[in-house]
Write an enzyme that holds these catalytic residues in place. Structure first.
Site, PDB file in Angstrom:
ATOM      1  N   ASP A   1     -28.265   6.461 -23.429  1.00  0.00           N
ATOM      2  CA  ASP A   1     -28.379   7.718 -22.831  1.00  0.00           C
ATOM      3  C   ASP A   1     -28.672   9.089 -23.615  1.00  0.00           C
ATOM      4  OD1 ASP A   1     -27.630   9.336 -20.173  1.00  0.00           O
ATOM      5  OD2 ASP A   1     -25.817   9.205 -20.932  1.00  0.00           O
TER       6      ASP A   1
ATOM      7  N   THR B   1     -17.276  11.663 -17.297  1.00  0.00           N
ATOM      8  CA  THR B   1     -15.919  12.815 -17.474  1.00  0.00           C
ATOM      9  C   THR B   1     -14.729  12.089 -16.610  1.00  0.00           C
ATOM     10  OG1 THR B   1     -17.683  14.418 -17.782  1.00  0.00           O
ATOM     11  CG2 THR B   1     -15.212  15.166 -17.184  1.00  0.00           C
TER      12      THR B   1
ATOM     13  N   ASP C   1     -34.631  12.084 -23.444  1.00  0.00           N
ATOM     14  CA  ASP C   1     -34.357  13.520 -22.778  1.00  0.00           C
ATOM     15  C   ASP C   1     -34.976  14.850 -23.821  1.00  0.00           C
ATOM     16  OD1 ASP C   1     -32.966  15.634 -21.878  1.00  0.00           O
ATOM     17  OD2 ASP C   1     -30.902  15.203 -22.450  1.00  0.00           O
TER      18      ASP C   1
ATOM     19  N   HIS D   1     -27.510  12.432 -12.743  1.00  0.00           N
ATOM     20  CA  HIS D   1     -26.614  12.818 -13.841  1.00  0.00           C
ATOM     21  C   HIS D   1     -25.529  13.633 -13.330  1.00  0.00           C
ATOM     22  CE1 HIS D   1     -28.759  11.496 -17.290  1.00  0.00           C
ATOM     23  NE2 HIS D   1     -29.802  11.212 -16.491  1.00  0.00           N
TER      24      HIS D   1
HETATM   25  P1  13P Z   1     -20.418  13.453 -15.962  1.00  0.00           P
HETATM   26  O1  13P Z   1     -19.671  13.185 -17.286  1.00  0.00           O
HETATM   27  O2  13P Z   1     -20.432  14.695 -15.548  1.00  0.00           O
HETATM   28  O3  13P Z   1     -19.916  12.452 -15.163  1.00  0.00           O
HETATM   29  O4  13P Z   1     -21.944  13.040 -16.252  1.00  0.00           O
HETATM   30  C1  13P Z   1     -22.404  11.836 -16.812  1.00  0.00           C
HETATM   31  C2  13P Z   1     -23.660  11.725 -17.219  1.00  0.00           C
HETATM   32  O5  13P Z   1     -24.699  12.261 -16.821  1.00  0.00           O
HETATM   33  C3  13P Z   1     -24.193  10.878 -18.486  1.00  0.00           C
HETATM   34  O6  13P Z   1     -25.545  11.205 -18.768  1.00  0.00           O
HETATM   35 ZN    ZN Z   2     -26.193  12.992 -18.303  1.00  0.00          ZN
END
Ligand code: 13P
Ligand code: ZN
Length: 293
Positions: A81, A242, A103, A217
């Site tokens: 990621d 999160t 990214d 995201h």
């Molecule tokens: P959150 O931590 O805001 O849920 O986003 C996760 C994310 O986009 C990981 O690439």
């Molecule tokens: Zn992300």
């Protein structure tokens, strides 16, 4: 069972649901996420974010993720990621990851196209799917360091300037051959400071221009209703971290309070955190995957 990003998203697109993509920077979150997917019998994407290298290295957690995916009873894609370092993206492929994200959304457009096309060439040669990002996720939240691309809205003339442009998305996908695209329409990483206001129509407009699976995201903090509309409009992968991490910590806090003066062992903390993460991601999976439940 280990599956590729392309396979898992093709099924989601066909079935009109979204696959949850959860960051797993420790063993507890990895096991909790796979257990949740198995209990619900839904496919899942487990991810290692490049910014989580300070919690655990790709070379440590990567082989454990691939092994867990192979042993799982449900389809699991192992994804890299927010890859911002070319060598680490290639390393993820070598370790057996079945998806990678380049990214480069904060770089000039032509650089994003060139870098992504280069990674697509390498990844596709070994059957690995590629995600890239177009548009800017602005920073209206706290925490949530997974994305390198968070920018301040003040630096742009309008929100429209940050959001993904449908015609540019079509050009980008055609020139890079990317398998899925992370698009910007108002979401943000971490904890939202104010209620998120999303341009959900934008997803449908981009889909009209180019019909591939889209990625949201910053899933934490988005309402269940907004998730449903986003999925209906073309989102097939939802990145979420999160709130799961916070739920794990909250479960530990609660357990410690309940224990009071009793002895607490470290494995009690690990078990409580894992259960807290599992219940939270399970709810997210239920919302994302409801058409197949
Ligand atoms: P959150 O931590 O805001 O849920 O986003 C996760 C994310 O986009 C990981 O690439
Ligand atoms: Zn992300």
């Amino acid at each position: 069972m280990l599956v590729t990003l392309t396979e898992i998203l093709a099924e989601a697109k066909k079935g009109k649901y979204a696959v949850g993509a959860f960051n797993v920077p420790n063993l507890e979150s990895l096991e909790a996420t796979i257990a949740a997917a198995e209990e619900l019998n839904v496919p899942v994407i487990i991810q290692h974010a490049e910014v989580h290298e300070d919690m655990i290295h790709l070379e440590e957690i990567g082989p454990i993720m691939v092994d867990a995916a192979k042993r799982a009873k449900v389809p699991v894609c192992v994804h890299y990621d927010h890859g911002a370092t070319f060598d680490l993206c290639v390393k993820a492929i070598q370790l057996g990851f079945t998806g990678i994200m380049n990214d480069a959304s904060t770089k000039p457009y032509e650089d994003n196209v060139r870098e992504t096309a280069e990674l697509v060439k390498i990844a596709h040669a070994v059957g690995v799917g590629v995600e890239a990002e177009l548009g800017q996720m602005f920073n209206s939240s706290v925490g949530g360091g997974e994305g390198r691309s968070a920018v301040q809205l003040e630096n742009f003339a309008s929100e429209d300037d940050c959001y993904t442009n449908p015609l540019q998305a079509k050009d980008f996908v055609e020139r890079t051959g990317v398998d899925c695209l992370a698009i910007a329409f108002g979401t943000s990483h971490g904890v939202y400071l104010t209620k998120p206001v999303l341009d959900l129509n934008r997803i449908a407009q981009i889909k009209e221009a180019i019909d591939i699976p889209f990625v949201m995201h910053g899933g934490s903090g988005v309402s269940d209703e907004d998730f449903k509309v986003a999925i209906n409009n073309g989102i097939c992968k939802i990145n979420y971290y999160t709130y799961g991490a916070m739920a794990g910590a909250e479960a530990v806090r609660k357990m410690m309070e309940e224990k009071g003066d009793q002895k607490v062992f470290y494995h009690d903390i690990v078990a409580a955190g894992k259960e807290g993460i599992k219940e939270n991601v399970k709810h997210a999976m239920e919302v994302f995957c409801s058409p197949i439940l």
